[in-house]
Write a protein that holds these residues in place. Structure first.
Motif: not given
Length: 64
Positions: A12-18, A25-28, A30-42
């Motif tokens: 989370a800290i790395i993401l905020v710094v980036l 940018k914010a779009g990518p 959000i996509v990275a966070v959603l990817f991680g969220f959905f990957l955790a349920s696989t």
């Protein structure tokens, strides 16, 4: 649990710094966070967790 929480906080800290540095940018982000969220349920989540645990154990066993 402590290692998972530490990794989540670190990422989370790395993401905020980036985001603030303009490297990502914010779009990518959000996509990275959603990817991680959905990957955790696989089915891969357990394998990824074991891999990260083994890396943490390896780093912990290094003697200086």
């Amino acid at each position: 649990m402590a290692i998972s929480l530490s990794v989540v906080l670190l990422l989370a800290i790395i993401l905020v710094v980036l985001l603030r540095g303009g490297s990502i940018k914010a779009g990518p982000a959000i996509v990275a966070v959603l990817f991680g969220f959905f990957l955790a349920s696989t089915g891969m989540a357990d394998d990824i967790q074991r891999f990260l645990d083994s890396i943490a154990d390896t780093i912990n066993s290094i003697q200086f």
